[in-house]
Design an enzyme around this catalytic site. Structure first.
Site, PDB file in Angstrom:
ATOM      1  N   LYS A   1       2.330   9.970   8.109  1.00  0.00           N
ATOM      2  CA  LYS A   1       1.558   9.515   9.276  1.00  0.00           C
ATOM      3  C   LYS A   1       2.042  10.080  10.630  1.00  0.00           C
ATOM      4  O   LYS A   1       1.654  11.166  10.999  1.00  0.00           O
ATOM      5  CB  LYS A   1       1.469   7.988   9.289  1.00  0.00           C
ATOM      6  CG  LYS A   1       0.578   7.477   8.132  1.00  0.00           C
ATOM      7  CD  LYS A   1      -0.001   6.114   8.381  1.00  0.00           C
ATOM      8  CE  LYS A   1      -1.137   5.805   7.416  1.00  0.00           C
ATOM      9  NZ  LYS A   1      -0.739   5.169   6.172  1.00  0.00           N
TER      10      LYS A   1
ATOM     11  N   ASP B   1       9.363   2.809   1.834  1.00  0.00           N
ATOM     12  CA  ASP B   1       8.171   3.550   2.270  1.00  0.00           C
ATOM     13  C   ASP B   1       8.002   3.372   3.781  1.00  0.00           C
ATOM     14  O   ASP B   1       7.563   2.322   4.260  1.00  0.00           O
ATOM     15  CB  ASP B   1       6.941   3.037   1.512  1.00  0.00           C
ATOM     16  CG  ASP B   1       5.674   3.815   1.878  1.00  0.00           C
ATOM     17  OD1 ASP B   1       5.708   4.576   2.866  1.00  0.00           O
ATOM     18  OD2 ASP B   1       4.655   3.659   1.177  1.00  0.00           O
TER      19      ASP B   1
ATOM     20  N   PHE C   1       0.865  -1.183   0.000  1.00  0.00           N
ATOM     21  CA  PHE C   1       0.000   0.000   0.000  1.00  0.00           C
ATOM     22  C   PHE C   1       0.897   1.226   0.000  1.00  0.00           C
ATOM     23  O   PHE C   1       1.739   1.399   0.879  1.00  0.00           O
ATOM     24  CB  PHE C   1      -0.920   0.041   1.227  1.00  0.00           C
ATOM     25  CG  PHE C   1      -1.866   1.211   1.172  1.00  0.00           C
ATOM     26  CD1 PHE C   1      -3.035   1.127   0.438  1.00  0.00           C
ATOM     27  CD2 PHE C   1      -1.571   2.404   1.817  1.00  0.00           C
ATOM     28  CE1 PHE C   1      -3.902   2.211   0.336  1.00  0.00           C
ATOM     29  CE2 PHE C   1      -2.431   3.497   1.726  1.00  0.00           C
ATOM     30  CZ  PHE C   1      -3.597   3.389   0.986  1.00  0.00           C
TER      31      PHE C   1
HETATM   32  C1  LIG Z   1      -0.932   5.416   4.767  1.00  0.00           C
HETATM   33  C2  LIG Z   1       0.157   4.996   3.853  1.00  0.00           C
HETATM   34  C3  LIG Z   1       0.387   5.682   2.650  1.00  0.00           C
HETATM   35  C4  LIG Z   1      -0.488   6.811   2.163  1.00  0.00           C
HETATM   36  O1  LIG Z   1      -0.489   7.901   3.043  1.00  0.00           O
HETATM   37  P1  LIG Z   1      -1.679   8.997   2.940  1.00  0.00           P
HETATM   38  O2  LIG Z   1      -1.255  10.045   3.925  1.00  0.00           O
HETATM   39  O3  LIG Z   1      -2.939   8.290   3.315  1.00  0.00           O
HETATM   40  O4  LIG Z   1      -1.711   9.486   1.556  1.00  0.00           O
HETATM   41  C5  LIG Z   1       1.459   5.282   1.871  1.00  0.00           C
HETATM   42  N1  LIG Z   1       2.260   4.268   2.255  1.00  0.00           N
HETATM   43  C6  LIG Z   1       2.067   3.588   3.407  1.00  0.00           C
HETATM   44  C7  LIG Z   1       3.008   2.480   3.793  1.00  0.00           C
HETATM   45  C8  LIG Z   1       0.996   3.918   4.241  1.00  0.00           C
HETATM   46  O5  LIG Z   1       0.777   3.224   5.364  1.00  0.00           O
END
Ligand SMILES: *Cc1c(COP(=O)(O)O)cnc(C)c1O
Length: 409
Positions: free
Chosen positions: A259, A230, A145
């Site tokens: 986050k 990420d 994700f």
């Molecule tokens: C939440 C998340 C995203 C996206 O972040 P948003 O602030 O919702 O756009 C991307 N990568 C990872 C691993 C995430 O947990």
């Protein structure tokens, strides 16, 4: 309801709010179960005054919990001084944050930071960075994700999220997560970047086998591709270190952060490692109006300071271990153990009862996330105490019994 009617009915209950929600908010989030209006530490309250232990933490966002006095003070002070100045100019808060992110990432000389407003925007910046290598192919992982904007969505694996919007950015392939042979086959001289989460959060808190990130580093280096990690969910101390990649002892080419970074104030960041990677994006090649504004930067600086000064990384590791041991002792037919690092954890279930269990736990005063049909995700504030973990575990067994009774299979 009109404003006049609302004034005549000042005490509105949750049901009224939820009706107004479905009448006014675009339906992409389904029907939320609660309307929350206040929080303190690891607790939140709904508009009917019921208290919940927040084991979701705004999905790994409220790193310092709710209403943390230092964060409230820093944001209030910065709001009074300057909320926004645009990227035509800069501010001390923005510069300090960039320096501090490079420091906590352990990034080498020549490393730089691009500040954005969300995780997906940090990923978009990373995608543009990879395009400047002159190559266009990206390898990502099954289960990954990376966000919901059209670029980030191309890296996200879940068919239900992608298919309604295809065709997406071309050139992206997904390989099984944790499979080093698949990396050897997929990463080639045409690959611009390999993008990986160090722990897959949305996939249900999935850890790769030992050595996987080291292998990813070696194969990308050998084929001249960038390794982008990420850290949007795993970063900012949640796994017991500042970033998940640090457990593997590797140096990536770039990381994305968001986050937990702002403790609830929207912010994202791309950190580019070393001058070679940092030099890929130059003037006119990227931008943002809000990104790195002094309000968000001051919030993020405070989060980083508090995580360090209060020892929250070691605390997250300790409390996460307490949770792991507690779940291991449950010995319940519905529980298949737990997995994760620090305070990014999942309770595995032997049957697809996660949604029913999350509802029953909510009724018992605990917020958890049914991230998969057979897994509950816990990504609580890093200030969670072992006593709060014990409160949760004490309620978990009777709730599991009740769910088992209702669904004896
Ligand atoms: C939440 C998340 C995203 C996206 O972040 P948003 O602030 O919702 O756009 C991307 N990568 C990872 C691993 C995430 O947990």
């Amino acid at each position: 309801m009109t404003d006049t009617e609302q004034m005549m009915n000042p005490v509105e209950g949750q049901a009224d709010w939820l009706q107004r929600y479905s009448d006014s908010v675009l339906g992409v989030f389904g029907s939320p179960p609660l309307v929350l209006d206040r929080g303190e530490g690891c607790y939140v309250w709904d508009v009917d005054g019921r208290r919940y232990l927040d084991l979701i933490g705004g999905i790994a966002v409220n790193a310092l919990g709710h209403g943390h006095p230092e964060l409230v003070a820093a944001v209030s002070k910065q709001a009074a001084e300057a909320i926004h100045v645009s990227n035509l100019f800069t501010s001390p808060a923005q510069i300090r944050l960039a320096e501090r992110l490079i420091e906590v990432a352990g990034a080498p000389a020549g490393s730089k930071v691009f500040l954005a407003n969300s995780g997906a925007e940090a990923i978009e910046a990373a995608i543009k960075l990879t395009r400047r290598t002159g190559r266009t192919e990206i390898v990502a992982a099954e289960g990954a994700f990376h966000g919901r904007t059209t670029g980030a969505l191309a890296l996200t694996a879940k068919a239900a999220y992608r298919e309604p919007f295809e065709p997406l950015l071309p050139g992206v392939t997904h390989v099984p997560y944790g499979d080093t042979d698949a990396l050897d086959a997929a990463v080639t001289e045409r690959t611009a970047a390999l993008v990986l989460e160090p722990v897959q959060g949305e996939a249900g808190v999935v850890l790769p086998p030992d050595g996987y990130l080291q292998h990813a580093r070696a194969v990308t280096a050998e084929r001249g591709a960038l390794l982008v990690v990420d850290e949007i969910q795993s970063g900012i101390g949640r796994t017991g270190r500042w970033f998940g990649f640090q457990h593997a002892g590797i140096t990536p080419d770039a990381i994305t952060v968001a986050k937990g970074l702002g403790g609830g104030v929207p912010i994202g960041a791309l950190v580019t490692f070393g001058s070679h990677v940092s030099g890929l994006l130059g003037p006119t090649q990227h931008g943002t109006t809000f990104g790195g504004n002094p309000l968000a930067a001051a919030a993020a600086l405070t989060v980083l300071d508090v995580v360090e000064s209060q020892g929250l990384m070691a605390h997250a590791e300790r409390v996460g271990e307490h949770l792991r041991q507690g779940v291991a002792r449950l010995d319940h037919p519905l529980v298949a153990g737990s997995r994760g690092l620090g305070l990014l954890r999942a309770v595995g279930l032997t049957r697809p009862v996660a949604p029913a269990l999350a509802t029953a736990l909510r009724e018992a005063g605990h917020l958890v996330n049914p991230v998969a049909p057979d897994a509950l995700r816990l990504a609580p504030p890093l200030v969670l105490t072992t006593g709060q973990v014990d409160d949760f575990l004490a309620d978990l067994t009777p709730v599991l019994d009740r769910v088992l009774e209702e669904d004896p299979a």
